[in-house]
Design an enzyme around this catalytic site. Sequence first.
Site, mmCIF file in Angstrom:
data_model
loop_
_atom_site.group_PDB
_atom_site.id
_atom_site.type_symbol
_atom_site.label_atom_id
_atom_site.label_comp_id
_atom_site.label_asym_id
_atom_site.label_seq_id
_atom_site.Cartn_x
_atom_site.Cartn_y
_atom_site.Cartn_z
ATOM 1 N N ALA A 194 6.606 -25.938 -5.426
ATOM 2 C CA ALA A 194 7.904 -25.243 -5.438
ATOM 3 C C ALA A 194 8.263 -24.784 -4.034
ATOM 4 O O ALA A 194 7.388 -24.343 -3.276
ATOM 5 C CB ALA A 194 7.819 -24.044 -6.376
ATOM 6 N N LEU A 195 9.538 -24.870 -3.703
ATOM 7 C CA LEU A 195 9.997 -24.365 -2.399
ATOM 8 C C LEU A 195 9.650 -22.884 -2.295
ATOM 9 O O LEU A 195 9.695 -22.150 -3.283
ATOM 10 C CB LEU A 195 11.509 -24.544 -2.263
ATOM 11 C CG LEU A 195 11.983 -25.982 -2.051
ATOM 12 C CD1 LEU A 195 13.511 -26.044 -2.107
ATOM 13 C CD2 LEU A 195 11.480 -26.545 -0.725
ATOM 14 N N GLY A 196 9.308 -22.446 -1.083
ATOM 15 C CA GLY A 196 8.930 -21.040 -0.895
ATOM 16 C C GLY A 196 7.423 -20.857 -0.808
ATOM 17 O O GLY A 196 6.945 -19.802 -0.395
ATOM 18 N N GLY A 197 6.669 -21.900 -1.231
ATOM 19 C CA GLY A 197 5.210 -21.884 -1.038
ATOM 20 C C GLY A 197 4.505 -20.760 -1.762
ATOM 21 O O GLY A 197 4.980 -20.218 -2.763
ATOM 22 N N LYS A 235 4.598 -8.107 -5.367
ATOM 23 C CA LYS A 235 5.332 -6.847 -5.145
ATOM 24 C C LYS A 235 6.191 -6.490 -6.360
ATOM 25 O O LYS A 235 6.388 -5.302 -6.658
ATOM 26 C CB LYS A 235 6.186 -6.924 -3.870
ATOM 27 C CG LYS A 235 5.425 -6.582 -2.612
ATOM 28 C CD LYS A 235 4.256 -7.460 -2.445
ATOM 29 C CE LYS A 235 3.205 -7.237 -1.510
ATOM 30 N NZ LYS A 235 2.235 -8.305 -1.374
ATOM 31 N N ILE A 283 -5.311 -8.246 -1.032
ATOM 32 C CA ILE A 283 -4.791 -8.906 -2.240
ATOM 33 C C ILE A 283 -5.459 -8.325 -3.482
ATOM 34 O O ILE A 283 -4.803 -7.981 -4.475
ATOM 35 C CB ILE A 283 -4.972 -10.439 -2.154
ATOM 36 C CG1 ILE A 283 -4.082 -11.007 -1.036
ATOM 37 C CG2 ILE A 283 -4.636 -11.103 -3.487
ATOM 38 C CD1 ILE A 283 -4.190 -12.506 -0.824
ATOM 39 N N VAL A 299 -11.724 -13.105 -2.625
ATOM 40 C CA VAL A 299 -12.621 -12.949 -1.477
ATOM 41 C C VAL A 299 -12.034 -13.570 -0.215
ATOM 42 O O VAL A 299 -12.707 -13.622 0.819
ATOM 43 C CB VAL A 299 -14.014 -13.555 -1.773
ATOM 44 C CG1 VAL A 299 -14.721 -12.763 -2.858
ATOM 45 C CG2 VAL A 299 -13.900 -15.025 -2.166
ATOM 46 N N ASP A 312 -0.388 -20.549 7.772
ATOM 47 C CA ASP A 312 -1.777 -20.225 7.422
ATOM 48 C C ASP A 312 -2.779 -21.275 7.897
ATOM 49 O O ASP A 312 -3.946 -20.960 8.119
ATOM 50 C CB ASP A 312 -1.907 -20.084 5.898
ATOM 51 C CG ASP A 312 -1.325 -18.773 5.385
ATOM 52 O OD1 ASP A 312 -0.740 -18.013 6.179
ATOM 53 O OD2 ASP A 312 -1.448 -18.511 4.164
ATOM 54 N N HIS A 354 16.846 13.100 9.658
ATOM 55 C CA HIS A 354 16.210 14.098 8.816
ATOM 56 C C HIS A 354 16.915 14.153 7.469
ATOM 57 O O HIS A 354 18.137 14.081 7.430
ATOM 58 C CB HIS A 354 16.312 15.474 9.492
ATOM 59 C CG HIS A 354 15.742 16.574 8.644
ATOM 60 N ND1 HIS A 354 14.387 16.765 8.515
ATOM 61 C CD2 HIS A 354 16.348 17.524 7.880
ATOM 62 C CE1 HIS A 354 14.174 17.796 7.707
ATOM 63 N NE2 HIS A 354 15.349 18.280 7.311
#
Length: 464
Positions: free
Chosen positions: A38-41, A52, A186, A270, A311, A443
């Site tokens: 899928a696109l986006g890996g 998230k 992770i 790991v 990566d 503030h």
Amino acid sequence: MDAQSCEVLVLGGGPGGYVAAIRAGQLGLNTILVEEAALGGTCLNVGCIPSKALIHVADTFEMAVKAAQGGLPGVSVKQPEVDWPGATAWKDGIVSRLTGGVASLLKKAGVKTLRGTGHMRDGKTCVVDMADGPVTVRARHVILAPGSEAVEIAALPFGGPIISSTEALALEELPKTLAVVGGGYIGLELGSAFAKLGVAVTVVEAMDRLLPHYDAELAAVVAKNLKRLGVDIHVKSRAEALDPEAGRLRIRNEDGEVVDLGADTVLVTVGRRPRLEGWGLSELGLVMNGGFLRIDAQCRTSMTDVFAVGDVTGEPMLAHRAMAQGVVAAETIAGKRRAFDPAAIPEVCFTDPELVSVGLAPEAARAAGHEVKIGKFPLAANGRAMTLGSDLGFVRVVARKDNDLVLGIQAVGRDVSEFASAFALALEMGARLDDIAATIHAHPTQGEGIQEAALMALGHGLHL
Ligand code: FAD
């Protein structure tokens, strides 16, 4: 066999590859992107984004439970329940919106996408196995971005109840007991989310503390709060075997003692390793740098006109590093003078509380030969943190003692991931302590803690 040609072929449609392809397309280069899944890996499909989303659901549920127990001033709630199918559907919706967005962005940039597995035959030829047969692509330039994959351990091979983060993000139902093997970011992000959703979570870590790749003072705040969440933590321990019938995981600590933990599911986190198989590395014979592809500052590999990003090229294996490299590779191919030479790469753990580290922590700064000044401001003394009902953590600034140049900024606390951009900007701009201290911080925001930390390093904090 069909044949196509292009100026730039990008292998892999994760953050490194799709950003490289978009930029190359924007620069007028005839570009083809090859993606087998899928696109986006990893990031969009089984990494950053779904994790998230899950963390957000878990945080919201935890808040509701707190309210039901009378622990949230001003809010009363009857017994909340987890709607797991609803949570996963919402998470999947976000993923498909984002991956659809990537497809549109590629199209807008004039990039052609081929859906199939690409095999490099040489530095200019890729055979793509598509559903309706193979297609050969001839390219002047290649950008390799095949990403990474979860590391398996021999004692706990993936399958059935032994899962990686990918399966953890696609569980059909919540486990009752979950052992997380590997206390890196992770494992802790997912482990704390499951704990908040009512799963009994144990974390097993071989090193002497959790988040061993992060500064100990920051990691200690996260570890302490995990215990508050009821997570059972075993450090200096190794997982040895799972008895799936009994739902027990056997671990051994450094003294050789064996402990049996309840675990109907085991999440192994790991680490991740670069994906070096399945796309033709042996045909290209590229020079390696340890286990990663060796690249130079322009992301060129050892082969002429073959670039690599993301990566597969080294640590930190993070989406924003991959994207930044993708831009450098594409712009270099387009003839611009570019280098991947960041002052710092922000690292964030979306744990509870969140942790953000940019540049050098005190120990690393000293190890690099610097005499340092440190300013540390506890968020318990910050008004906004109090109004958020959160007083955990601190902001810390590390600067050179001789000229106040900021070497690193770190924080641990609620929502501090959003500080990453300000921290990175300070380091890229070569900020001195005075630059941060003299900047007017709005503030009430937790960001005032950054200014206070700089003031404290200068010796004149105002609010502590
Ligand atoms: P990937 O995203 O891995 O993409 C590589 C792509 O190449 C894949 O789509 C793959 O299908 C494709 N591919 C591989 N071989 C071939 C082939 N032969 N033919 C065609 N296609 C091929 N990073 C962050 O910065 N922040 C986070 O919060 C964060 N959270 C994470 C949470 C989890 C659970 C995980 C697992 C990772 C997380 N990461 C996070 C890391 C982040 O996902 C990676 O750093 C990022 O996705 C790397 O991008 P990439 O382009 O190098 O590779």
